[in-house]
Write an enzyme that holds these catalytic residues in place. Structure first.
Site, mmCIF file in Angstrom:
data_model
loop_
_atom_site.group_PDB
_atom_site.id
_atom_site.type_symbol
_atom_site.label_atom_id
_atom_site.label_comp_id
_atom_site.label_asym_id
_atom_site.label_seq_id
_atom_site.Cartn_x
_atom_site.Cartn_y
_atom_site.Cartn_z
ATOM 1 C CG ASP A 1 -1.739 1.246 1.355
ATOM 2 O OD1 ASP A 1 -2.643 1.467 0.526
ATOM 3 O OD2 ASP A 1 -1.457 2.036 2.272
ATOM 4 C CD GLU B 1 -3.415 -1.871 -1.333
ATOM 5 O OE1 GLU B 1 -3.484 -0.625 -1.417
ATOM 6 O OE2 GLU B 1 -3.841 -2.512 -0.351
#
Length: 293
Positions: free
Chosen positions: A42, A114
């Site tokens: 992220d 992610e």
């Protein structure tokens, strides 16, 4: 499971295949899952997208860059990229998630993507991860308008109307339906100047206004394309001045423009035909309005 195809689509071949396996592993499958990779990925994603936007849009200010980044890294955007990669066929899910269709769930697919970015960072560093992220996002940026990406329908409608110097829309609650815990709001959106009235519904007043604004924006754009400002309706106002057997015809005038005063029209002999407050000429002035074909 052969992961060669996925690595080809990503544009990165892992030196440590175990990192790739863990990045694809959901917590329902085993204790060695991808949630820590997701946390890392992220941050890598946000930094890579910020760098990409900074390089690509040199004249866009900080506020709009933040809006663009937020839209590009949100779950829906990640989910759409994961679908493009056909990531669902490579997921490692527990039996319960498989039966409940977890391989189709947007949240699981977005989180796994992610995690992959985090795994690439661990495998080869930031530059390698950034290269993969850029390759996935540049086609998206090539097809969107940075001025509107991420803006909600009410904002887009307001900006569009302001650009055309048209008063802002009016929103009214027309009705509410359903029980108190699951109400649906019906919202009216009015743009009086263009005679536009549309209705939108949503689970909250705000959602209903957004739905109505989206419909109103489409209606406004269609209306203005059909009747652009340069082609506003004009009233044909043709006047014939009959004086000594000679007729002259006025040009067409727009609706809002008054007809010129006929107080100093010259007669054939060069004398004024009529003067305000003065005496009438021997030959009276006759003005008639006729329709043109």
């Amino acid at each position: 499971m052969d992961l060669t195809l996925l690595q080809t689509r990503l544009g990165h071949t892992f030196k440590d295949a175990a990192l790739l396996q863990q990045a694809l592993t959901h917590r329902s499958h085993s204790s060695l899952h991808n949630e820590r990779f997701e946390f890392l990925g992220d941050s890598v994603l946000n930094c890579a997208v910020a760098s990409l936007l900074f390089d690509r849009y040199s004249k866009v200010d900080e506020g709009d860059l933040s809006r663009l980044r937020a839209n590009l890294v949100k779950q829906q955007s990640l989910y759409e990229i994961a679908q493009r990669l056909e990531l669902s066929q490579f997921l490692r899910l527990g039996e319960g998630e498989l039966k409940s269709g977890g391989f189709r769930r947007p949240s699981i697919l977005a989180d796994t993507l992610e995690a992959l970015f985090g795994a690439i960072f661990l495998d080869a560093g930031f530059d390698a991860a950034c290269k993969v992220i850029r390759s996935l996002y540049i086609p998206i940026l090539d097809s969107v308008d940075p001025k509107t990406l991420g803006k909600d329908a009410k904002t887009l409608l307001q900006e569009y109307l302001q650009g055309k110097k048209i008063a802002l829309p009016q929103y009214n609650v027309v009705a509410t339906h359903g029980a108190a815990h699951s109400q649906e709001f019906e919202i009216e959106c009015l743009i009086p100047k263009l005679d536009i009235q549309v209705f939108g519904t949503g689970g909250s007043r705000r959602a209903g206004e957004q739905a109505a604004a989206k419909l109103a924006l489409e209606a406004v754009q269609k209306t203005l394309v059909k009747t652009p400002a340069a082609a506003r309706k004009t009233r044909t106002r043709t006047s014939q001045l009959k004086l000594a057997g000679i007729a002259t015809v006025q040009a067409e005038l727009p609706i809002d423009e008054p007809a010129p005063k006929m107080t100093q029209d010259a007669a054939p002999d060069g004398k004024p035909a009529a003067q305000e407050g003065g005496s009438k000429p021997d030959q009276p002035l006759a003005a008639t309005h006729t329709k043109t074909a």
